[in-house]
Design a protein around this motif. Structure first.
Motif, short mmCIF file in Angstrom:
data_model
loop_
_atom_site.label_atom_id
_atom_site.label_comp_id
_atom_site.label_asym_id
_atom_site.label_seq_id
_atom_site.Cartn_x
_atom_site.Cartn_y
_atom_site.Cartn_z
N ALA A 27 12.16 0.60 0.69
CA ALA A 27 11.60 1.87 0.23
C ALA A 27 12.14 2.25 -1.15
O ALA A 27 11.40 2.76 -2.00
N LEU A 28 13.42 1.98 -1.39
CA LEU A 28 14.03 2.34 -2.66
C LEU A 28 13.44 1.57 -3.82
O LEU A 28 13.21 2.12 -4.91
N ILE A 29 13.17 0.28 -3.62
CA ILE A 29 12.69 -0.54 -4.73
C ILE A 29 11.17 -0.49 -4.90
O ILE A 29 10.63 -1.14 -5.80
N LEU A 30 10.49 0.28 -4.05
CA LEU A 30 9.03 0.38 -4.17
C LEU A 30 8.57 0.82 -5.57
O LEU A 30 7.61 0.24 -6.10
N PRO A 31 9.20 1.85 -6.20
CA PRO A 31 8.73 2.22 -7.54
C PRO A 31 8.81 1.07 -8.53
O PRO A 31 7.92 0.90 -9.38
N LEU A 43 -0.71 -1.22 -1.07
CA LEU A 43 -0.03 -2.51 -1.02
C LEU A 43 1.49 -2.33 -1.00
O LEU A 43 2.21 -3.09 -0.33
N ALA A 44 1.98 -1.32 -1.70
CA ALA A 44 3.42 -1.05 -1.67
C ALA A 44 3.84 -0.60 -0.27
O ALA A 44 4.85 -1.06 0.27
N GLY A 45 3.05 0.29 0.34
CA GLY A 45 3.36 0.74 1.69
C GLY A 45 3.29 -0.39 2.70
O GLY A 45 4.01 -0.38 3.70
N MET A 46 2.43 -1.39 2.45
CA MET A 46 2.31 -2.51 3.36
C MET A 46 3.59 -3.32 3.47
O MET A 46 3.86 -3.95 4.50
N ILE A 47 4.41 -3.30 2.43
CA ILE A 47 5.68 -4.03 2.47
C ILE A 47 6.57 -3.43 3.56
O ILE A 47 7.15 -4.15 4.39
N VAL A 48 6.69 -2.11 3.55
CA VAL A 48 7.47 -1.42 4.57
C VAL A 48 6.81 -1.57 5.94
O VAL A 48 7.47 -1.74 6.96
N THR A 49 5.48 -1.55 5.95
CA THR A 49 4.74 -1.68 7.20
C THR A 49 4.99 -3.04 7.85
O THR A 49 5.22 -3.13 9.07
N LEU A 352 3.50 1.64 10.30
CA LEU A 352 2.05 1.74 10.15
C LEU A 352 1.67 3.06 9.47
O LEU A 352 0.77 3.12 8.63
N GLY A 353 2.38 4.10 9.86
CA GLY A 353 2.12 5.40 9.25
C GLY A 353 2.42 5.41 7.76
O GLY A 353 1.74 6.09 6.99
N ALA A 354 3.43 4.62 7.34
CA ALA A 354 3.77 4.55 5.91
C ALA A 354 2.60 3.97 5.12
O ALA A 354 2.25 4.46 4.04
N ALA A 355 1.98 2.93 5.66
CA ALA A 355 0.83 2.34 4.99
C ALA A 355 -0.34 3.32 4.98
O ALA A 355 -1.08 3.41 3.99
N LEU A 356 -0.51 4.07 6.07
CA LEU A 356 -1.59 5.04 6.16
C LEU A 356 -1.42 6.15 5.11
O LEU A 356 -2.39 6.58 4.47
N ILE A 357 -0.18 6.59 4.93
CA ILE A 357 0.09 7.61 3.91
C ILE A 357 -0.17 7.05 2.52
O ILE A 357 -0.70 7.74 1.64
N GLY A 358 0.16 5.76 2.30
CA GLY A 358 -0.14 5.13 1.01
C GLY A 358 -1.63 5.08 0.75
O GLY A 358 -2.10 5.34 -0.37
N TRP A 359 -2.40 4.74 1.80
CA TRP A 359 -3.86 4.71 1.67
C TRP A 359 -4.39 6.11 1.36
O TRP A 359 -5.27 6.28 0.51
N ALA A 360 -3.87 7.12 2.06
CA ALA A 360 -4.30 8.50 1.83
C ALA A 360 -3.99 8.93 0.39
O ALA A 360 -4.77 9.65 -0.24
N ALA A 361 -2.84 8.49 -0.14
CA ALA A 361 -2.47 8.84 -1.51
C ALA A 361 -3.45 8.23 -2.51
O ALA A 361 -3.81 8.87 -3.51
#
Length: 407
Positions: A27-31, A43-49, A352-361
């Motif tokens: 999560a920290l290195i996502l930016p 795609l960034a959220g998918m890494i955590v997912t 899964l929710g992290a990817a969903l929030i990324g999609w919503a963003a």
């Protein structure tokens, strides 16, 4: 408490501290990954997912198989796999390979937690099981808290590739744990005495009728809580760095670290209070208190934002230990499976929710607006907690009240 049992407990507590250092690194290195690899929020959220889902799918099955056969994975080996996998994600520029490394590290985590929780549950005094589970989970949360700060310092000094050096503590810690386990086996006389202690500690009452209803509710709450909590942890650094606060990487990592330490404090308080006043009561109270502080996270006033982040972490984390212990109480004789559900499956839902929030963003064009949607699972948590059929006094207070022991 038998000294060999104490050594085993100390070993898994230390191991949990180490392996959870690596969990928030992604999560920290996502930016940096978003900027360096030109990734969308999805795609960034998918890494955590991928990390969380792989771990979640594996853990319940690993726990169930261990409960049936008595097999447990090597805790030191799990630590090596988890630490090396996460550390190497920082040095690959290939997105597919990055996903494979995240999945490999997740398998190490999936094998570690049921094995470690089984040791903790079997060797801890029944009357203090909430406290011992609190110590165990807190050790991991401390690691989870210091991980972003350590990684942030490495990134400031040597850039993103410097995160690869983080594999060294994991390898050294696994070596120490392996030697510690061999010493404890020797002191227990080839394990005979320890096995007797473990057997006595693992004795449990049969399941009640329709046990799956309250257990399912607790797991559902764990999943919704993980969705919201992981969503905040996953995107908070990005929100602070790329959002209207415009923070640098080190400041953002320090804020996340302080937030996670507030979560650690919440776990300690939650574990103690659940033993003293009852698990269900404290579960409902903690989940309800988390709601208003979550809303403050999105305040443009930095003081209110800081306060909201810290107190949300405190109350959301205070529910973590008691929900794990409640599931273990509701599934006697299946500690590995119960741990797999609460530590694995629920975290997968959060991933899964992290990817969903990324999609919503991506759809809304606003990360802040997408993150605020997490208010829905946060509100659902205390509502579902009220429906759990569970004694209004902790089971730990009703059984083996005189049991005692020191770590």
């Amino acid at each position: 408490m038998d000294e060999s049992a104490g050594q085993k407990i100390r070993g898994v507590i230390f191991g949990h501290f180490l392996i959870d250092i690596y969990t928030p690194i992604l999560a920290l290195i996502l930016p940096l990954l978003i900027a360096g690899m030109d990734l969308s929020y999805f795609l960034a959220g998918m890494i955590v997912t991928v990390f969380n889902v792989t771990s979640s799918v594996s853990q319940p099955f690993v726990g169930w198989y261990g409960d049936k056969t008595g097999w447990r994975a090597s805790v030191p080996l799990c630590l090596v796999i988890g630490s090396v996998g996460i550390s190497l994600t920082a040095v690959t520029g290939n997105y597919v390979l990055l996903l494979f490394l995240a999945a490999g590290a997740a398998i190490g985590h999936a094998l570690f937690h049921p094995a470690a929780m089984d040791i903790m549950y079997r060797l801890s005094p029944p009357a203090k099981r909430g406290l011992y589970n609190s110590i165990f989970t807190t050790s991991g949360s401390i690691g989870y808290a210091v991980g972003p700060l350590i990684a942030g310092i490495l990134i400031v000094v040597g850039g993103l590739p410097a995160v690869a050096w983080l594999m060294i503590p994991g390898i050294l810690g696994a070596t120490w744990m392996y030697r510690n386990n061999r010493r404890s086996r020797g002191k227990s006389g080839a394990g005979t005495k320890a096995k007797v202690v473990e057997k006595n500690a693992s004795e449990a009452a049969p399941r009640k009728r329709f046990w799956w209803v309250p257990a399912g509710l607790v797991v559902s709450i764990c999943s919704l809580r993980a969705w919201a909590y992981l969503g905040v942890i996953t995107y908070l650094p990005t929100l602070l760095i790329l959002g209207h606060h415009g923070m640098d990487m080190f400041t953002a990592s320090a804020i996340v670290t302080v937030m996670l330490f507030f979560g650690v404090a919440g776990q300690v308080v939650g574990g103690y209070m659940s033993d003293r006043f009852g698990r269900k009561e404290m579960l409902v109270l903690g989940l309800a208190c988390a709601i208003p502080f979550f809303c403050l996270i999105f305040s443009t006033n930095e003081v209110l934002m800081y306060f909201g982040v810290m107190m949300y972490a405190f109350f959301a984390s205070s529910c973590y230990v008691m929900s794990v212990t409640m599931t273990q109480d509701l599934l006697p004789g299946n500690v590995g499976f119960a741990s797999g559900l609460t530590l694995g499956f629920s975290m997968g839902v959060g991933g899964l929710g992290a990817a969903l929030i990324g999609w919503a963003a991506d759809v809304l064009g606003s990360l802040s607006s997408a993150m605020f949607l997490l208010i829905v699972p946060i509100i659902l948590c205390p509502v579902l907690a009220l429906l759990i059929k569970y004694p209004l006094k902790s089971l730990a207070r009703g059984h083996d009240r005189g049991a005692d022991g020191d770590i």
